[in-house]
Design an enzyme around this catalytic site. Sequence first.
Site, PDB file in Angstrom:
ATOM      1  N   GLU A 187       0.800  -1.218   0.000  1.00 32.24           N
ATOM      2  CA  GLU A 187       0.000   0.000   0.000  1.00 32.24           C
ATOM      3  C   GLU A 187       0.838   1.276   0.000  1.00 32.24           C
ATOM      4  O   GLU A 187       0.788   2.062   0.960  1.00 32.24           O
ATOM      5  CB  GLU A 187      -0.962  -0.010   1.203  1.00 32.24           C
ATOM      6  CG  GLU A 187      -1.876  -1.210   1.217  1.00 32.24           C
ATOM      7  CD  GLU A 187      -2.871  -1.202   2.384  1.00 32.24           C
ATOM      8  OE1 GLU A 187      -2.718  -0.383   3.296  1.00 32.24           O
ATOM      9  OE2 GLU A 187      -3.801  -2.023   2.365  1.00 32.24           O
ATOM     10  N   GLU A 236      -5.312  -8.523   0.925  1.00 35.22           N
ATOM     11  CA  GLU A 236      -5.996  -8.119   2.156  1.00 35.22           C
ATOM     12  C   GLU A 236      -7.455  -7.847   1.861  1.00 35.22           C
ATOM     13  O   GLU A 236      -7.796  -7.239   0.839  1.00 35.22           O
ATOM     14  CB  GLU A 236      -5.419  -6.824   2.763  1.00 35.22           C
ATOM     15  CG  GLU A 236      -4.068  -6.960   3.394  1.00 35.22           C
ATOM     16  CD  GLU A 236      -3.570  -5.664   4.020  1.00 35.22           C
ATOM     17  OE1 GLU A 236      -4.405  -4.823   4.419  1.00 35.22           O
ATOM     18  OE2 GLU A 236      -2.350  -5.503   4.103  1.00 35.22           O
TER      19      GLU A 236
HETATM   20  O1  IFM Z   1      -4.108  -2.893   9.264  1.00 38.68           O
HETATM   21  C1  IFM Z   1      -4.041  -2.383   7.979  1.00 38.68           C
HETATM   22  C2  IFM Z   1      -2.868  -2.966   7.235  1.00 38.68           C
HETATM   23  O2  IFM Z   1      -1.686  -2.697   7.886  1.00 38.68           O
HETATM   24  C3  IFM Z   1      -2.795  -2.400   5.842  1.00 38.68           C
HETATM   25  N1  IFM Z   1      -4.050  -2.477   5.160  1.00 38.68           N
HETATM   26  C4  IFM Z   1      -5.222  -2.047   5.853  1.00 38.68           C
HETATM   27  C5  IFM Z   1      -5.308  -2.704   7.211  1.00 38.68           C
HETATM   28  C6  IFM Z   1      -6.553  -2.225   7.950  1.00 38.68           C
HETATM   29  O3  IFM Z   1      -6.502  -0.856   8.139  1.00 38.68           O
END
Ligand code: IFM
Length: 459
Positions: free
Chosen positions: A180, A357
């Site tokens: 990210e 994710e």
């Molecule tokens: O916890 C975070 C993660 O570190 C990166 N993506 C989003 C998740 C939720 O906010």
Amino acid sequence: MTPKATPYGPALSATATRTLSKDFIWGVATSAYQIEGAAAADGRGPSIWDTFSHTAGKTRNGDHGDTACNHYQLWPQDLNLVAGLGVDAYRFSASWSRVQASGYGAWNAKGLDFYDRLVDGLLDRGIQPHLTLYHWDLPQALQDLGGWANRDTAFRFATYAEKMGRILGDRVAGIATHNEPWCTAVLGNQTGQFAPGFKDETLAVQVSHHLLLSHGLALQAMRAAGVKAPLGIVLNQSSATPASTSPQDLALAQTQYASFVRWYMDPIFLGDYPRVPGLSIYPQVQAGDMAIIGSPLDFLGVNYYMRLWASASIPPVPPPMELGASDMGWEIYPDGLRQLLTNLHRDYCLPPIYITENGMAEADRLQDGQVHDPRRIDYVRRHLEALAQARAAGVDIRGYFYWSLLDNYEWDSGYDKRFGLVHVDYSNQQRTLKRSAHWYRSVIEDAHALASAPTYEEI
Ligand code: IFM
């Protein structure tokens, strides 16, 4: 199709289960600073998140990752939990300052050993390790030299990537350079919500370019070193919905999508930053940078949580929130995942995709040794249905990682937000599987059973 009930909640539909069975991996994900703790153990240097979280007023309740889930010590039992879920894969990140305290100079053998043992521990349990090199915890010593605003950091990252690739690249199933980068650039340098906490849009844009450059340099360094593992990057992405068909809302949706999704996708896959009305700040780019950034990928990781909602009205029209919001206040909008993936498939020539994710924070409570989290089960089920629709429509999706294995340190929100399939009692580090963990295991069992069943043609 109406899903049948499981003991833990409604099952994934038979159609989706079948679609997500063959050539598909199931996993769970974590990141180093959010779970490891042991912030000063065995030669680990401080990262920008140690500094930021220990600065008054930056995080909820002043929470920091000094202990977190104490995964640095409890990792064998955590890997047993991972294995108990029946997943195929585990995604984790390495803490750069644990393996190289300053981000340059000496390597820390104890830090490298930790990840070596972790990878072997996963393989011993039959779980594919998926490594992410950078999940936001830049060594503080590099920040002191300018951090990602300093172009040199990109070259130092490539050196770190090469080292990790040489040590782990023969055993991991994938290496992602960044997690990210939008968050690193924008939340870290434009809004100041994340470390290092700057509020400067021009700086954030230059940081985004150096992150992309570091990604390309890292791919090239790892490939030159003969790293065999598939290499990629993880981007957080969303579909964009205009609040109405007005030209203003349509234009805003286009600008939001360009700055969130296309800002990273276009340089990697099309060789330039997007040029759309509303985007006015561009980075300083040196000759050859875009070719480096466009180095081929073996996979793309997509993190999806919610859609972008574009309303140009004053005050803005809020999104309908038909399925409500998570404990983060994020709208639950599963069809955005399908829309996003089919749009990406339409707009770019893509490598295989992993959903690296997807998950939901809930105000979970441990009661009588159990955590009932039906909304999380509903969230994951709906997103898996959407994912299956995208796969059935021809998008080459190879896996899904739930975020997160454990409740953990949710950055500026501290320990207040719980994303885990496994509840963590931070007072004693007790882990308890939530109902969603049992549900997820049953989904995976069904998918595995179908994956190994002979198809009609094979009989
Ligand atoms: O916890 C975070 C993660 O570190 C990166 N993506 C989003 C998740 C939720 O906010």
